[in-house]
Design a protein around this motif. Structure first.
Motif, PDB file in Angstrom:
ATOM      1  N   ARG A  32     -60.765 -14.309  25.529  1.00 36.10           N
ATOM      2  CA  ARG A  32     -59.852 -15.019  26.427  1.00 36.10           C
ATOM      3  C   ARG A  32     -59.286 -16.213  25.659  1.00 36.10           C
ATOM      4  O   ARG A  32     -60.028 -17.105  25.275  1.00 36.10           O
ATOM      5  N   PRO A  33     -57.961 -16.242  25.419  1.00 35.38           N
ATOM      6  CA  PRO A  33     -57.383 -17.306  24.579  1.00 35.38           C
ATOM      7  C   PRO A  33     -57.556 -18.702  25.183  1.00 35.38           C
ATOM      8  O   PRO A  33     -57.416 -18.886  26.391  1.00 35.38           O
ATOM      9  N   ASN A  34     -57.865 -19.659  24.325  1.00 32.26           N
ATOM     10  CA  ASN A  34     -57.935 -21.070  24.713  1.00 32.26           C
ATOM     11  C   ASN A  34     -57.552 -21.897  23.497  1.00 32.26           C
ATOM     12  O   ASN A  34     -58.394 -22.489  22.833  1.00 32.26           O
ATOM     13  N   THR A  35     -56.246 -21.905  23.203  1.00 32.01           N
ATOM     14  CA  THR A  35     -55.780 -22.549  21.979  1.00 32.01           C
ATOM     15  C   THR A  35     -54.463 -23.280  22.197  1.00 32.01           C
ATOM     16  O   THR A  35     -53.651 -22.881  23.038  1.00 32.01           O
ATOM     17  N   ILE A  36     -54.270 -24.331  21.397  1.00 28.93           N
ATOM     18  CA  ILE A  36     -53.005 -25.071  21.415  1.00 28.93           C
ATOM     19  C   ILE A  36     -51.898 -24.264  20.733  1.00 28.93           C
ATOM     20  O   ILE A  36     -50.711 -24.472  20.982  1.00 28.93           O
ATOM     21  N   ALA A  37     -52.288 -23.310  19.871  1.00 31.44           N
ATOM     22  CA  ALA A  37     -51.302 -22.483  19.149  1.00 31.44           C
ATOM     23  C   ALA A  37     -50.886 -21.321  20.038  1.00 31.44           C
ATOM     24  O   ALA A  37     -51.312 -20.182  19.859  1.00 31.44           O
ATOM     25  N   ARG A  38     -50.033 -21.609  20.998  1.00 31.31           N
ATOM     26  CA  ARG A  38     -49.706 -20.625  22.031  1.00 31.31           C
ATOM     27  C   ARG A  38     -49.035 -19.372  21.466  1.00 31.31           C
ATOM     28  O   ARG A  38     -49.209 -18.273  21.999  1.00 31.31           O
ATOM     29  N   SER A  39     -48.283 -19.511  20.400  1.00 32.61           N
ATOM     30  CA  SER A  39     -47.601 -18.346  19.831  1.00 32.61           C
ATOM     31  C   SER A  39     -48.572 -17.350  19.205  1.00 32.61           C
ATOM     32  O   SER A  39     -48.189 -16.220  18.914  1.00 32.61           O
ATOM     33  N   LEU A  40     -49.817 -17.794  18.967  1.00 27.44           N
ATOM     34  CA  LEU A  40     -50.823 -16.891  18.401  1.00 27.44           C
ATOM     35  C   LEU A  40     -51.867 -16.487  19.438  1.00 27.44           C
ATOM     36  O   LEU A  40     -52.868 -15.850  19.104  1.00 27.44           O
ATOM     37  N   ALA A  41     -51.632 -16.842  20.704  1.00 25.79           N
ATOM     38  CA  ALA A  41     -52.651 -16.657  21.744  1.00 25.79           C
ATOM     39  C   ALA A  41     -52.651 -15.245  22.313  1.00 25.79           C
ATOM     40  O   ALA A  41     -52.329 -15.017  23.474  1.00 25.79           O
ATOM     41  N   ILE A  42     -53.011 -14.277  21.464  1.00 28.97           N
ATOM     42  CA  ILE A  42     -53.148 -12.890  21.899  1.00 28.97           C
ATOM     43  C   ILE A  42     -54.614 -12.508  21.750  1.00 28.97           C
ATOM     44  O   ILE A  42     -55.110 -12.331  20.626  1.00 28.97           O
ATOM     45  N   GLY A  43     -55.299 -12.408  22.865  1.00 28.12           N
ATOM     46  CA  GLY A  43     -56.746 -12.179  22.839  1.00 28.12           C
ATOM     47  C   GLY A  43     -57.126 -10.742  22.577  1.00 28.12           C
ATOM     48  O   GLY A  43     -58.253 -10.456  22.157  1.00 28.12           O
ATOM     49  N   SER A  44     -56.186  -9.803  22.844  1.00 29.04           N
ATOM     50  CA  SER A  44     -56.451  -8.382  22.615  1.00 29.04           C
ATOM     51  C   SER A  44     -55.347  -7.838  21.711  1.00 29.04           C
ATOM     52  O   SER A  44     -54.405  -7.189  22.181  1.00 29.04           O
ATOM     53  N   PRO A  45     -55.423  -8.110  20.411  1.00 25.40           N
ATOM     54  CA  PRO A  45     -54.327  -7.772  19.498  1.00 25.40           C
ATOM     55  C   PRO A  45     -54.219  -6.274  19.222  1.00 25.40           C
ATOM     56  O   PRO A  45     -55.196  -5.624  18.847  1.00 25.40           O
ATOM     57  N   ALA A  46     -53.018  -5.737  19.398  1.00 23.09           N
ATOM     58  CA  ALA A  46     -52.795  -4.292  19.251  1.00 23.09           C
ATOM     59  C   ALA A  46     -53.095  -3.805  17.838  1.00 23.09           C
ATOM     60  O   ALA A  46     -53.589  -2.693  17.646  1.00 23.09           O
ATOM     61  N   ASP A  47     -52.782  -4.616  16.836  1.00 18.93           N
ATOM     62  CA  ASP A  47     -52.971  -4.209  15.443  1.00 18.93           C
ATOM     63  C   ASP A  47     -54.112  -4.984  14.782  1.00 18.93           C
ATOM     64  O   ASP A  47     -54.149  -5.127  13.560  1.00 18.93           O
ATOM     65  N   GLY A  48     -55.029  -5.493  15.601  1.00 19.51           N
ATOM     66  CA  GLY A  48     -56.107  -6.322  15.077  1.00 19.51           C
ATOM     67  C   GLY A  48     -56.993  -5.612  14.079  1.00 19.51           C
ATOM     68  O   GLY A  48     -57.293  -6.150  12.998  1.00 19.51           O
ATOM     69  N   GLU A  49     -57.439  -4.393  14.406  1.00 18.31           N
ATOM     70  CA  GLU A  49     -58.301  -3.638  13.492  1.00 18.31           C
ATOM     71  C   GLU A  49     -57.567  -3.344  12.181  1.00 18.31           C
ATOM     72  O   GLU A  49     -58.143  -3.406  11.095  1.00 18.31           O
ATOM     73  N   LEU A  50     -56.277  -3.036  12.292  1.00 26.82           N
ATOM     74  CA  LEU A  50     -55.474  -2.766  11.102  1.00 26.82           C
ATOM     75  C   LEU A  50     -55.331  -4.027  10.244  1.00 26.82           C
ATOM     76  O   LEU A  50     -55.320  -3.954   9.007  1.00 26.82           O
ATOM     77  N   ALA A  51     -55.228  -5.196  10.878  1.00 30.44           N
ATOM     78  CA  ALA A  51     -55.146  -6.454  10.135  1.00 30.44           C
ATOM     79  C   ALA A  51     -56.441  -6.716   9.366  1.00 30.44           C
ATOM     80  O   ALA A  51     -56.413  -7.176   8.217  1.00 30.44           O
ATOM     81  N   VAL A  52     -57.586  -6.419   9.999  1.00 27.99           N
ATOM     82  CA  VAL A  52     -58.878  -6.583   9.326  1.00 27.99           C
ATOM     83  C   VAL A  52     -58.943  -5.684   8.099  1.00 27.99           C
ATOM     84  O   VAL A  52     -59.301  -6.124   6.995  1.00 27.99           O
ATOM     85  N   SER A  53     -58.572  -4.406   8.261  1.00 30.97           N
ATOM     86  CA  SER A  53     -58.646  -3.470   7.135  1.00 30.97           C
ATOM     87  C   SER A  53     -57.638  -3.818   6.048  1.00 30.97           C
ATOM     88  O   SER A  53     -57.902  -3.623   4.857  1.00 30.97           O
ATOM     89  N   THR A  54     -56.474  -4.370   6.437  1.00 30.65           N
ATOM     90  CA  THR A  54     -55.469  -4.799   5.457  1.00 30.65           C
ATOM     91  C   THR A  54     -56.016  -5.933   4.596  1.00 30.65           C
ATOM     92  O   THR A  54     -55.882  -5.927   3.370  1.00 30.65           O
TER      93      THR A  54
END
Length: 298
Positions: free
Chosen positions: A260-282
Motif C-alpha cells: 500500500r503506497p505511502n510516499t511523497i513521490a506520488r508519480s512512483l506510487a504504484i504498489g502493484s507494478p505490472a512490470d515489477g518482476e520484469l524490472a527485477v530480472s532486468t
C-alpha cells in the motif's frame, strides 16, 4: 506484459544509422522500430530531448562522466508524452474517439494534451488526493477528470474493469503493448546521441517498471540489428521507500509482493507494478540493482 513481434530480417535490411538520422527530430525517426505507422500529420511532436553533460553531479557522486536525459523538454514535461504518442497513433488507427487512462498525474497530462491535439475526447482517472497542480495542468486541455477515493492501484483496477464496458481507448490497459513500446525511444535516442554507443550504466526511476525494462530492451534491439556494438549497460532502478515493492523483491530474492503506497513521490506510487518482476530480472541480468530511497532524502 505483451510484446509486439517484429520482422527483424526486414529491419536489418532497411533500418540503418543513416535512415534514422535522416528522419524527423522526434520519436518518429524510429518509426520502423515501433509497432505503429507514424501519423501523416504529426501534431505536438515528442522526443529527441537533450542529453546533457552534468560534470558537477558526476563529481558529487564519484563517476567519470554523467549525463542527464531531459525528458522535461517534452510537451507536458515527462516521458509519458512518448508512450501516449505511440498508443494514440494505434487508437486513431482503430477509430477511437476517446483517449483514457488511470494516472498519478503525468500520464493524465500527456493523455489530455494528446487528445486535444488530435481533436478527440479524453477521460482520466486519478487519486482524489493528487497534488492540485497536476490536476490543473491536466484540466487545461479539457478532459473529463474522475477523482477516485483511493490509491493509483484502485484507479488502475477501475480502468481495467471499465475497459470491458466502454469503447474508450485506455492507453495503459487495452493499448498497453503499444504504449510500453514508446519508452524504447528513450533508449534509441540515448544510443544515437552518444554516437551510436551505449553507456556503462543507466539509472532510472521505477513505478510500474515498464520504462525501466523497455530502455533495456531498446538497447538489446539496437545490438541485435547491428546499429551498436557495445555491451549492454548495468541498469539501476530507484524507488521511494514508502512504495518499494520492486526494490524489496530485488533485495530479498522473493517474489514481488504488492504494497500500500505511502510516499511523497506520488508519480512512483504504484504498489502493484505490472512490470515489477520484469524490472527485477532486468536489473539482475544487467549486473545492476534496484534501490529504495528514504522519504526524507526525497
Amino acid at each position: 506484459p505483451l510484446d509486439p513481434v517484429y520482422d527483424r530480417e526486414l529491419q536489418r535490411r532497411t533500418v540503418t544509422r543513416e535512415t534514422i538520422e535522416a528522419g524527423p527530430q522526434s520519436i518518429w525517426r524510429y518509426a520502423p522500430l515501433l509497432p505503429v505507422a507514424p501519423p501523416e500529420d504529426v501534431r505536438l511532436p515528442v522526443g529527441w530531448t537533450p542529453l546533457v553533460n552534468a560534470p558537477r553531479l558526476a563529481d558529487a557522486v564519484g563517476v567519470g562522466e554523467l549525463r542527464l536525459k531531459l525528458d522535461t523538454a517534452n510537451p507536458t514535461h515527462s516521458f509519458k508524452d512518448r508512450v501516449v504518442a505511440v498508443a494514440c497513433a494505434k487508437a486513431l488507427e482503430t477509430g477511437a474517439t476517446t483517449l483514457a487512462c488511470s494516472s498519478t498525474g503525468n500520464l493524465a497530462n500527456a493523455v489530455a494534451a494528446r487528445a486535444a491535439a488530435e481533436g478527440i475526447e479524453a477521460a482520466v482517472l486519478c487519486p482524489a488526493d493528487l497534488e492540485p497542480e497536476k490536476l490543473v495542468a491536466t484540466a487545461i486541455f479539457g478532459p473529463r477528470i474522475f477523482a477516485v477515493e483511493g490509491s493509483y492501484d484502485d484507479c488502475s483496477r477501475l480502468t481495467v474493469e471499465l475497459s470491458f464496458e466502454l469503447d474508450w481507448a485506455f492507453v495503459n490497459v487495452s493499448l498497453r503493448s503499444y504504449y510500453a513500446e514508446g519508452s524504447k525511444t528513450l533508449g534509441f535516442e540515448i544510443a544515437e546521441q552518444l554516437g551510436w554507443t551505449l553507456p556503462d550504466a543507466v539509472v532510472a526511476p521505477v513505478a510500474s517498471g515498464s520504462m525501466f525494462t523497455k530502455v533495456h530492451q531498446a538497447f538489446a534491439e539496437l545490438r541485435e540489428l547491428g546499429l551498436v556494438d557495445t555491451e549492454q549497460p548495468r541498469f539501476y532502478g530507484g524507488q521511494a521507500e514508502g512504495c518499494s515493492p520492486v526494490a524489496h523483491a530485488f533485495e530479498s530474492g522473493e517474489k514481488l509482493k504488492p504494497v500500500r503506497p505511502n510516499t511523497i513521490a506520488r508519480s512512483l506510487a504504484i504498489g502493484s507494478p505490472a512490470d515489477g518482476e520484469l524490472a527485477v530480472s532486468t536489473a539482475r541480468a544487467s549486473g545492476g540493482a534496484v534501490y529504495a530511497v528514504a522519504e526524507d532524502e526525497i
